[in-house]
Structure formats: structure tokens, C-alpha cells
Design a protein around this motif. Structure first.
Motif, mmCIF file in Angstrom:
data_model
loop_
_atom_site.group_PDB
_atom_site.id
_atom_site.type_symbol
_atom_site.label_atom_id
_atom_site.label_comp_id
_atom_site.label_asym_id
_atom_site.label_seq_id
_atom_site.Cartn_x
_atom_site.Cartn_y
_atom_site.Cartn_z
ATOM 1 N N MET A 47 77.242 98.736 127.313
ATOM 2 C CA MET A 47 76.641 97.578 126.652
ATOM 3 C C MET A 47 75.772 96.796 127.624
ATOM 4 N N SER A 48 74.550 96.490 127.213
ATOM 5 C CA SER A 48 73.677 95.654 128.034
ATOM 6 C C SER A 48 73.942 94.178 127.706
ATOM 7 N N VAL A 49 73.664 93.318 128.638
ATOM 8 C CA VAL A 49 73.848 91.885 128.421
ATOM 9 C C VAL A 49 72.966 91.417 127.273
ATOM 10 N N LYS A 50 71.739 91.882 127.247
ATOM 11 C CA LYS A 50 70.791 91.484 126.197
ATOM 12 C C LYS A 50 71.307 91.876 124.811
ATOM 13 N N ALA A 51 71.777 93.097 124.670
ATOM 14 C CA ALA A 51 72.293 93.565 123.375
ATOM 15 C C ALA A 51 73.546 92.793 122.976
ATOM 16 N N PHE A 52 74.410 92.500 123.955
ATOM 17 C CA PHE A 52 75.621 91.738 123.643
ATOM 18 C C PHE A 52 75.273 90.324 123.201
ATOM 19 N N LYS A 53 74.348 89.683 123.896
ATOM 20 C CA LYS A 53 73.943 88.328 123.510
ATOM 21 C C LYS A 53 73.403 88.311 122.083
ATOM 22 N N HIS A 54 72.625 89.319 121.736
ATOM 23 C CA HIS A 54 72.089 89.411 120.377
ATOM 24 C C HIS A 54 73.225 89.550 119.357
ATOM 25 N N ALA A 55 74.164 90.452 119.628
ATOM 26 C CA ALA A 55 75.299 90.657 118.726
ATOM 27 C C ALA A 55 76.167 89.407 118.635
ATOM 28 N N LEU A 56 76.348 88.719 119.750
ATOM 29 C CA LEU A 56 77.142 87.490 119.755
ATOM 30 C C LEU A 56 76.470 86.412 118.918
ATOM 31 N N ARG A 57 75.156 86.277 119.057
ATOM 32 C CA ARG A 57 74.429 85.295 118.241
ATOM 33 C C ARG A 57 74.573 85.602 116.757
ATOM 34 N N GLU A 58 74.475 86.868 116.398
ATOM 35 C CA GLU A 58 74.644 87.268 114.994
ATOM 36 C C GLU A 58 76.051 86.927 114.502
ATOM 37 N N TYR A 59 77.043 87.230 115.315
ATOM 38 C CA TYR A 59 78.433 86.937 114.941
ATOM 39 C C TYR A 59 78.623 85.434 114.749
ATOM 40 N N LEU A 60 78.174 84.635 115.715
ATOM 41 C CA LEU A 60 78.352 83.179 115.635
ATOM 42 C C LEU A 60 77.588 82.587 114.451
ATOM 43 N N SER A 61 76.424 83.121 114.166
ATOM 44 C CA SER A 61 75.658 82.678 113.003
ATOM 45 C C SER A 61 76.442 82.915 111.720
ATOM 46 N N GLN A 62 77.063 84.083 111.622
ATOM 47 C CA GLN A 62 77.877 84.406 110.444
ATOM 48 C C GLN A 62 79.095 83.489 110.344
ATOM 49 N N VAL A 63 79.729 83.215 111.470
ATOM 50 C CA VAL A 63 80.886 82.312 111.484
ATOM 51 C C VAL A 63 80.481 80.938 110.971
ATOM 52 N N LEU A 64 79.359 80.431 111.448
ATOM 53 C CA LEU A 64 78.904 79.106 111.029
ATOM 54 C C LEU A 64 78.602 79.044 109.537
ATOM 55 N N LYS A 65 78.201 80.166 108.955
ATOM 56 C CA LYS A 65 77.901 80.212 107.521
ATOM 57 C C LYS A 65 79.168 80.283 106.673
ATOM 58 N N THR A 66 80.242 80.839 107.228
ATOM 59 C CA THR A 66 81.426 81.119 106.402
ATOM 60 C C THR A 66 82.662 80.293 106.756
ATOM 61 N N ILE A 67 82.612 79.508 107.816
ATOM 62 C CA ILE A 67 83.801 78.762 108.238
ATOM 63 C C ILE A 67 84.175 77.718 107.187
ATOM 64 N N SER A 68 85.455 77.577 106.959
ATOM 65 C CA SER A 68 85.930 76.631 105.945
ATOM 66 C C SER A 68 86.247 75.274 106.567
ATOM 67 N N THR A 69 86.297 74.278 105.737
ATOM 68 C CA THR A 69 86.664 72.932 106.178
ATOM 69 C C THR A 69 88.067 72.938 106.770
ATOM 70 N N GLU A 70 88.965 73.716 106.187
ATOM 71 C CA GLU A 70 90.332 73.797 106.689
ATOM 72 C C GLU A 70 90.362 74.362 108.112
ATOM 73 N N GLU A 71 89.544 75.382 108.368
ATOM 74 C CA GLU A 71 89.498 75.972 109.712
ATOM 75 C C GLU A 71 88.947 74.978 110.732
ATOM 76 N N VAL A 72 87.934 74.227 110.344
ATOM 77 C CA VAL A 72 87.366 73.208 111.239
ATOM 78 C C VAL A 72 88.406 72.128 111.520
ATOM 79 N N ASN A 73 89.090 71.673 110.493
ATOM 80 C CA ASN A 73 90.115 70.641 110.678
ATOM 81 C C ASN A 73 91.257 71.127 111.561
ATOM 82 N N LYS A 74 91.662 72.379 111.399
ATOM 83 C CA LYS A 74 92.718 72.931 112.260
ATOM 84 C C LYS A 74 92.253 72.985 113.711
ATOM 85 N N ALA A 75 91.023 73.413 113.932
ATOM 86 C CA ALA A 75 90.488 73.473 115.293
ATOM 87 C C ALA A 75 90.447 72.078 115.918
#
Length: 92
Positions: A47-75
Motif C-alpha cells: 500500500m502506498s501512502v497516497k492510495a491509503f490517504k485516498h481510501a481513508l478520505r473516502e471512508y471518513l466521508s462515508q462515515v460523516l454521511k451515515t453517522i447517527s445522532t446516537e453515535e455522536v452523543n455516545k462519542a
């Protein structure tokens, strides 16, 4: 995101996508660090750093779109509890 191998963060990036050998996140507040939240990863050998950063950004973007209010409150509760323990001297 969590800080161990039972989290979705770990399961998706390490076990499913095999982008890294290990991933973790942490929130460690202290008086000398202006960036208390961190993500860390040990990348898979191919895995290259560049490819991992891209995949991480995609993952975090998806998390931000789907995270629930309950999960935020628990955190929030978890962070506040951690800070309270730090004030009591139970956490270094």
C-alpha cells in the motif's frame, strides 16, 4: 472511530479492504498539544501512502454521511468521561 480491533474503522480498512496491518484513533487532550485527535496506521506492504490517504478520505466521508445522532452523543459522552478521569488523576 475507536481505538481497537473491534471497531468498524479497523474491520473495514484492515480486515475487509486489507489496506493496512493496523489502524487506530485516539483523543488525548493535554495542555501542550493543539491537535488532540489522531489517526494512525501501519500500512500493508503493497500500500502506498497516497492510495491509503485516498481510501481513508473516502471512508471518513462515508462515515460523516451515515453517522447517527446516537453515535455522536455516545462519542461525546466517552470523551467527557475520559476528560473527567484525567482530572481525577486516573489517566496519565
Amino acid at each position: 472511530l475507536g481505538g481497537n480491533s473491534t471497531t468498524e474503522f479497523y474491520r473495514i480498512l484492515v480486515e475487509e479492504k486489507k489496506l493496512a496491518l493496523n489502524v487506530s484513533s485516539s483523543y488525548e487532550w493535554n495542555s501542550y498539544d493543539s491537535h488532540p485527535f489522531s489517526l494512525s496506521a501501519t500500512l500493508s506492504p503493497s500500500m502506498s501512502v497516497k492510495a491509503f490517504k485516498h481510501a481513508l478520505r473516502e471512508y471518513l466521508s462515508q462515515v460523516l454521511k451515515t453517522i447517527s445522532t446516537e453515535e455522536v452523543n455516545k462519542a461525546k459522552k466517552d470523551i467527557l468521561a475520559h476528560l473527567a478521569f484525567m482530572r481525577d488523576g486516573n489517566v496519565n
